[in-house]
Write a protein that holds these residues in place. Structure first.
Motif, PDB file in Angstrom:
ATOM      1  N   HIS A  41       1.208  -1.334  -0.051  1.00  0.00           N
ATOM      2  CA  HIS A  41      -0.142   0.078   0.180  1.00  0.00           C
ATOM      3  C   HIS A  41       0.973   1.617  -0.234  1.00  0.00           C
ATOM      4  N   CYS A  42       0.356   2.327  -0.443  1.00  0.00           N
ATOM      5  CA  CYS A  42       1.511   3.315  -0.867  1.00  0.00           C
ATOM      6  C   CYS A  42       0.651   4.618   0.498  1.00  0.00           C
ATOM      7  N   ASP A  43      -0.894   5.094   1.338  1.00  0.00           N
ATOM      8  CA  ASP A  43      -1.771   4.936   2.256  1.00  0.00           C
ATOM      9  C   ASP A  43      -2.390   3.822   3.419  1.00  0.00           C
ATOM     10  N   MET A  44      -2.015   4.661   4.424  1.00  0.00           N
ATOM     11  CA  MET A  44      -3.148   4.364   5.580  1.00  0.00           C
ATOM     12  C   MET A  44      -3.722   4.655   6.210  1.00  0.00           C
ATOM     13  N   TYR A  45      -5.179   4.712   6.377  1.00  0.00           N
ATOM     14  CA  TYR A  45      -5.673   5.368   7.207  1.00  0.00           C
ATOM     15  C   TYR A  45      -5.966   4.018   8.440  1.00  0.00           C
ATOM     16  N   PRO A  46      -5.863   4.861   9.299  1.00  0.00           N
ATOM     17  CA  PRO A  46      -6.799   4.095  10.973  1.00  0.00           C
ATOM     18  C   PRO A  46      -8.136   3.276  11.023  1.00  0.00           C
ATOM     19  N   GLY A  47      -8.865   4.596   9.684  1.00  0.00           N
ATOM     20  CA  GLY A  47     -10.212   4.147   9.711  1.00  0.00           C
ATOM     21  C   GLY A  47     -11.202   4.406  11.144  1.00  0.00           C
ATOM     22  N   ILE A  48     -12.336   3.651  11.245  1.00  0.00           N
ATOM     23  CA  ILE A  48     -13.024   3.957  12.280  1.00  0.00           C
ATOM     24  C   ILE A  48     -12.543   2.813  13.244  1.00  0.00           C
ATOM     25  N   LYS A  49     -11.871   2.308  13.720  1.00  0.00           N
ATOM     26  CA  LYS A  49     -11.468   1.450  15.045  1.00  0.00           C
ATOM     27  C   LYS A  49     -11.838  -0.066  15.526  1.00  0.00           C
ATOM     28  N   SER A  50     -12.835  -0.142  14.609  1.00  0.00           N
ATOM     29  CA  SER A  50     -14.268  -1.287  14.582  1.00  0.00           C
ATOM     30  C   SER A  50     -13.447  -2.085  13.566  1.00  0.00           C
ATOM     31  N   PRO A  51     -13.794  -3.346  13.184  1.00  0.00           N
ATOM     32  CA  PRO A  51     -14.108  -4.309  12.177  1.00  0.00           C
ATOM     33  C   PRO A  51     -14.368  -4.020  10.730  1.00  0.00           C
ATOM     34  N   ILE A  52     -13.709  -3.407   9.614  1.00  0.00           N
ATOM     35  CA  ILE A  52     -14.696  -3.307   8.467  1.00  0.00           C
ATOM     36  C   ILE A  52     -14.715  -4.784   7.389  1.00  0.00           C
ATOM     37  N   SER A  53     -15.857  -5.390   7.322  1.00  0.00           N
ATOM     38  CA  SER A  53     -16.327  -6.107   6.617  1.00  0.00           C
ATOM     39  C   SER A  53     -16.829  -6.027   5.539  1.00  0.00           C
ATOM     40  N   LEU A  54     -17.294  -4.558   5.101  1.00  0.00           N
ATOM     41  CA  LEU A  54     -18.246  -4.211   3.556  1.00  0.00           C
ATOM     42  C   LEU A  54     -17.779  -2.940   3.438  1.00  0.00           C
ATOM     43  N   MET A  55     -17.649  -3.046   2.205  1.00  0.00           N
ATOM     44  CA  MET A  55     -17.225  -1.493   1.366  1.00  0.00           C
ATOM     45  C   MET A  55     -18.606  -1.200   0.298  1.00  0.00           C
ATOM     46  N   ILE A  56     -19.154  -0.339   0.376  1.00  0.00           N
ATOM     47  CA  ILE A  56     -19.681  -0.054  -1.340  1.00  0.00           C
ATOM     48  C   ILE A  56     -19.029   1.124  -1.853  1.00  0.00           C
ATOM     49  N   PRO A  57     -18.936   1.647  -2.594  1.00  0.00           N
ATOM     50  CA  PRO A  57     -18.272   2.835  -3.446  1.00  0.00           C
ATOM     51  C   PRO A  57     -19.725   3.976  -3.604  1.00  0.00           C
ATOM     52  N   ILE A  58     -20.094   4.699  -3.226  1.00  0.00           N
ATOM     53  CA  ILE A  58     -21.307   5.732  -3.302  1.00  0.00           C
ATOM     54  C   ILE A  58     -20.556   6.571  -4.546  1.00  0.00           C
ATOM     55  N   THR A  59     -19.596   7.350  -4.115  1.00  0.00           N
ATOM     56  CA  THR A  59     -19.115   8.113  -5.496  1.00  0.00           C
ATOM     57  C   THR A  59     -17.747   8.210  -5.851  1.00  0.00           C
ATOM     58  N   ASP A  60     -17.198   9.259  -6.990  1.00  0.00           N
ATOM     59  CA  ASP A  60     -15.545   8.083  -7.048  1.00  0.00           C
ATOM     60  C   ASP A  60     -14.883   8.767  -5.927  1.00  0.00           C
ATOM     61  N   ARG A  61     -15.350   9.646  -4.698  1.00  0.00           N
ATOM     62  CA  ARG A  61     -14.643   9.781  -3.450  1.00  0.00           C
ATOM     63  C   ARG A  61     -15.102   9.682  -2.198  1.00  0.00           C
ATOM     64  N   ILE A  62     -16.237   9.362  -2.430  1.00  0.00           N
ATOM     65  CA  ILE A  62     -16.596   8.455  -0.690  1.00  0.00           C
ATOM     66  C   ILE A  62     -17.857   7.706  -1.148  1.00  0.00           C
ATOM     67  N   ALA A  63     -17.235   6.696  -0.057  1.00  0.00           N
ATOM     68  CA  ALA A  63     -17.494   5.307   0.432  1.00  0.00           C
ATOM     69  C   ALA A  63     -18.370   5.033   1.274  1.00  0.00           C
ATOM     70  N   CYS A  64     -19.144   3.621   1.247  1.00  0.00           N
ATOM     71  CA  CYS A  64     -19.583   3.281   3.329  1.00  0.00           C
ATOM     72  C   CYS A  64     -19.599   2.153   3.585  1.00  0.00           C
ATOM     73  N   VAL A  65     -18.563   2.404   4.026  1.00  0.00           N
ATOM     74  CA  VAL A  65     -18.002   0.815   5.325  1.00  0.00           C
ATOM     75  C   VAL A  65     -18.807   0.909   6.412  1.00  0.00           C
ATOM     76  N   ALA A  66     -19.369  -1.325   6.541  1.00  0.00           N
ATOM     77  CA  ALA A  66     -19.341  -1.244   7.567  1.00  0.00           C
ATOM     78  C   ALA A  66     -19.442  -1.920   8.247  1.00  0.00           C
ATOM     79  N   GLY A  67     -19.615  -3.238   9.518  1.00  0.00           N
ATOM     80  CA  GLY A  67     -18.441  -3.765   9.925  1.00  0.00           C
ATOM     81  C   GLY A  67     -19.515  -4.780  11.134  1.00  0.00           C
ATOM     82  N   GLU A  68     -19.144  -5.100  12.067  1.00  0.00           N
ATOM     83  CA  GLU A  68     -19.295  -5.927  13.374  1.00  0.00           C
ATOM     84  C   GLU A  68     -20.195  -5.052  14.466  1.00  0.00           C
ATOM     85  N   ASP A  69     -19.824  -3.856  14.109  1.00  0.00           N
ATOM     86  CA  ASP A  69     -20.442  -2.831  15.745  1.00  0.00           C
ATOM     87  C   ASP A  69     -22.512  -1.891  14.669  1.00  0.00           C
ATOM     88  N   GLY A  70     -22.825  -2.549  13.588  1.00  0.00           N
ATOM     89  CA  GLY A  70     -24.186  -2.181  13.335  1.00  0.00           C
ATOM     90  C   GLY A  70     -24.101  -1.039  13.161  1.00  0.00           C
TER      91      GLY A  70
END
Length: 497
Positions: free
Chosen positions: A358-387
């Motif tokens: 990887h060329c870059d890393m973002y700490p994210g939400i500090k909760s397991p990310i199991s799903l990702m859906i691109p909404i726009t070219d620059r915005i993503a929706c992520v989800a996981g165990e926290d509901g």
């Protein structure tokens, strides 16, 4: 609603203790006199005499004459009787109006109405001035921006939108697929297709929407006609292990990945796979391609990002191993960036074509990310165990807020063709819809923009079922400003000498 009575500070009791006893008695007598005067003005004695029943809030015997002068004695010993308390409540209701008057009117209909007649709760002009009542009326009249929730008896393993119609497919743990026609006014079950003997783990539509592809724990892949429910093709032993993921490349090609790390490419016009590669040792979590469809990328639970050359039918590159599961991914920034979500809540960014590290890393939400859906070219929706479904901006990374919530971990995500509706399923056997059209109006974020990471992570976006505390106070400020403008307008220009 007298909500302020429920939030007294400790200083209120101290202040009451400091008051003189004579002052307290005087205040009580003034309140009682005001209640008495109000009852005189509102209740007509002749009408009460004709009704042959006592007025609201006051009980009397049949032989007792109804008189406002004798209905209340401020010097009586039992000053806390039910009658006096009811009269004080009436006085408070007259001064506050709104919900209190509506409640009193509903109580009046009970004893004074005819037998067998049910009481009704009607709102008048005074009720609509109450802030709480107005908020309830506005919420009822507000049109829905997304379809209602779908609830099933069986666990939902995957959801998929039809590419051309308002239909969503729901795969279940018992091997069935439910097809629903969705809409803001309601959802309609079109049909239930029994496809597999074991859990259906993934469901996908072909590009033209004519066929439904399903993969199962029973190691098979089935292709079913959406309209006739007839089986078009069956790959009975497509893999030696349970199949976990499918990915449709075009109208004929699709890929499959199993729990042992094997990836196969299939053509609907042939019986056998075009090629298969076993470069991984653990479950394939997701597969993806870009618009050129020259490379097939796969993430796995053993911490590898593996890329296959479709035309050459061989391995292109495999990343360095990560000490976490790579669960999901998406393509952004005009096909120039690949973002991968991990079991530790991190987001890794790769330049397209350079998938070794990887060329870059973002700490994210500090909760397991199991799903990702691109909404726009620059915005993503992520989800996981926290509901929670969260939106984040890609390069630079920013938490934009919470899109929606579930009470339990989220199992699957999908977005419809026009990019306005997001669907999510959780371990509570429910599917919820979120209108994310507002992301079209989001401006680009610059690297030097100031931001508050703590507030951004907890900020609720328009599609969320929760509201922000700041929104409540901003509404109050707006109402105060409107009231001031109305007062200034009614006062008119001042005539100064």
């Amino acid at each position: 609603m007298h909500t302020h009575n429920n939030f007294k500070t400790p200083s209120d009791a101290d202040e009451l203790d400091d008051l003189d006893d004579d002052m307290v008695i005087g205040v009580i007598e003034e309140i009682e006199q005001e209640a008495l005067n109000e009852s005189d003005s509102d209740i007509d004695e002749d009408d009460l005499g004709d009704m042959g029943a006592p007025g609201p809030g006051h009980e009397a015997d049949e032989n007792e004459s109804i008189s406002s002068d004798s209905s209340f004695d401020p010097n009586a010993e039992d000053s806390d009787s039910d009658d006096s308390m009811l009269e004080e409540d009436e006085a408070e209701g007259a001064s506050s109006g709104g919900a209190t008057s509506a409640k009193r009117r509903k109580d009046d209909d009970g004893p004074c109405g005819s037998a067998g007649e049910s009481a009704t709760f009607d709102l008048d002009a005074d009720d609509e001035t109450d802030e709480t009542v107005r908020a309830i009326i506005a919420a009822i009249k507000k049109p829905r921006s997304a379809p209602p929730e779908i609830k099933l008896e069986d666990f939902i393993t995957d959801v998929c939108f039809h590419p051309g119609r308002d239909i969503i497919a729901l795969a279940t743990i018992i091997g069935d697929v439910h097809l629903y026609e969705y809409g803001n006014e309601g959802n309609k079950l079109l049909r239930t297709i029994e496809v597999h003997s074991k859990a259906c783990r993934d469901v996908e539509f072909t590009e033209d929407g004519r066929y439904l592809l399903t993969a199962s724990k029973d190691k098979s892949v089935m292709v079913t006609d959406v309209e006739t429910e007839k089986l078009k093709k069956l790959y009975e032993t497509a893999h030696d292990d349970a199949i976990n993921k499918l990915h449709v490349l075009d109208e004929n090609l699709f890929a499959s990945g199993d729990d042992a790390g094997t990836v196969k490419l299939w053509d609907l016009r042939t019986k056998n796979p075009i090629f298969e590669l076993k470069e991984l040792e653990d479950q394939i979590t997701q597969m993806i391609t870009n618009e050129q469809k020259k490379l097939l990328l796969a993430t796995s639970a053993d911490g590898y990002l593996t890329t296959f050359n479709i035309a050459a039918r061989k391995l292109y590159v495999q990343s360095e191993p990560y000490e976490e599961e790579l669960n999901c991914m998406g393509i952004y920034r005009a096909n120039s960036k690949l973002v991968v979500g991990t079991s530790k809540g991190k987001l890794y960014t790769y330049n397209w074509g350079s998938f070794g590290y990887h060329c870059d890393m973002y700490p994210g939400i500090k909760s397991p990310i199991s799903l990702m859906i691109p909404i726009t070219d620059r915005i993503a929706c992520v989800a996981g165990e926290d509901g929670n479904i969260r939106a984040c901006h890609i390069t630079p990374y920013r938490n934009l807020g919470v899109v929606g919530q579930h009470n339990m971990p989220i199992e699957s995500l999908d977005i419809n063709t026009n990019g306005e509706l997001l669907a999510s399923s959780s371990h509570n056997n429910d599917v919820r819809f979120w209108n994310v059209k507002y992301f079209e109006d989001f401006g680009d974020i610059k690297y030097n923009d100031k931001h508050n990471a703590y507030k951004e992570k907890r900020h609720n976006l328009p599609s969320s079922k929760c509201t922000n505390a700041s929104d409540f106070f901003s509404d109050l400020t707006k109402e105060d400003e409107d009231n001031e403008d109305n007062n200034d307008a009614s006062a008119g220009p001042s005539n100064s000498a």
